[in-house]
Design a protein around this motif. Sequence first.
Motif, PDB file in Angstrom:
ATOM      1  N   ASP A 150      -0.602  -4.731   1.480  1.00 18.99           N
ATOM      2  CA  ASP A 150      -0.043  -3.224   1.293  1.00 18.99           C
ATOM      3  C   ASP A 150       0.781  -3.382  -0.035  1.00 18.99           C
ATOM      4  OD1 ASP A 150      -1.138  -2.187   3.529  1.00 18.99           O
ATOM      5  OD2 ASP A 150       0.549  -2.706   4.870  1.00 18.99           O
ATOM      6  N   SER A 179       0.018   2.647  -8.024  1.00 19.22           N
ATOM      7  CA  SER A 179       0.965   2.914  -9.209  1.00 19.22           C
ATOM      8  C   SER A 179       0.703   2.601 -10.622  1.00 19.22           C
ATOM      9  CB  SER A 179       2.364   2.006  -8.941  1.00 19.22           C
ATOM     10  OG  SER A 179       2.411   0.602  -9.599  1.00 19.22           O
ATOM     11  N   ASP A 203      -6.144   3.394  -7.761  1.00 18.96           N
ATOM     12  CA  ASP A 203      -6.044   3.745  -6.384  1.00 18.96           C
ATOM     13  C   ASP A 203      -6.979   2.949  -5.659  1.00 18.96           C
ATOM     14  OD1 ASP A 203      -5.651   4.260  -3.811  1.00 18.96           O
ATOM     15  OD2 ASP A 203      -5.492   6.669  -4.399  1.00 18.96           O
ATOM     16  N   GLU A 212      -0.127  -0.845  -3.064  1.00 18.88           N
ATOM     17  CA  GLU A 212       0.731   0.197  -3.627  1.00 18.88           C
ATOM     18  C   GLU A 212       0.947  -0.192  -5.375  1.00 18.88           C
ATOM     19  OE1 GLU A 212       2.419   3.008  -2.818  1.00 18.88           O
ATOM     20  OE2 GLU A 212       0.984   3.066  -0.986  1.00 18.88           O
TER      21      GLU A 212
END
Length: 119
Positions: free
Chosen positions: A45, A53, A57, A49
């Motif tokens: 995870d 960022s 994605d 993320e």
Amino acid sequence: MQTNLYDKPLIVCSTSPMTGFFRDGTCRVSFDDQGSHSVCAIMTDEFLEFSKSRGNDLSTPMPNYGFKGLKAADKWCLCALRWKEAYEAGCAPKIDGHATSNQAIKFIPKDILLKFSVN
């Protein structure tokens, strides 16, 4: 034939989800693969993320491309420089050294990759 980090034949990283520059499940690279999708990373995870960022994605589904989105524990052929960027930021995911192409050592020192290998 490309080899893995252990100088053995490169094995499949993942077919579910299907990964690789050639979408054949392997992290083999060619001259056409300018991103060097050579690192078989095991998603977390935290990394997903981080990648999001940075404008990549990997977790959001894109049905029009047949992409269901990645989740933690999925294996995926990452660009070597993206993995290195995550390493430098302190959030690099573990890798499958048997499915990571030896071509990755053009961008990342082999000893670092081996420290992150789960096998």
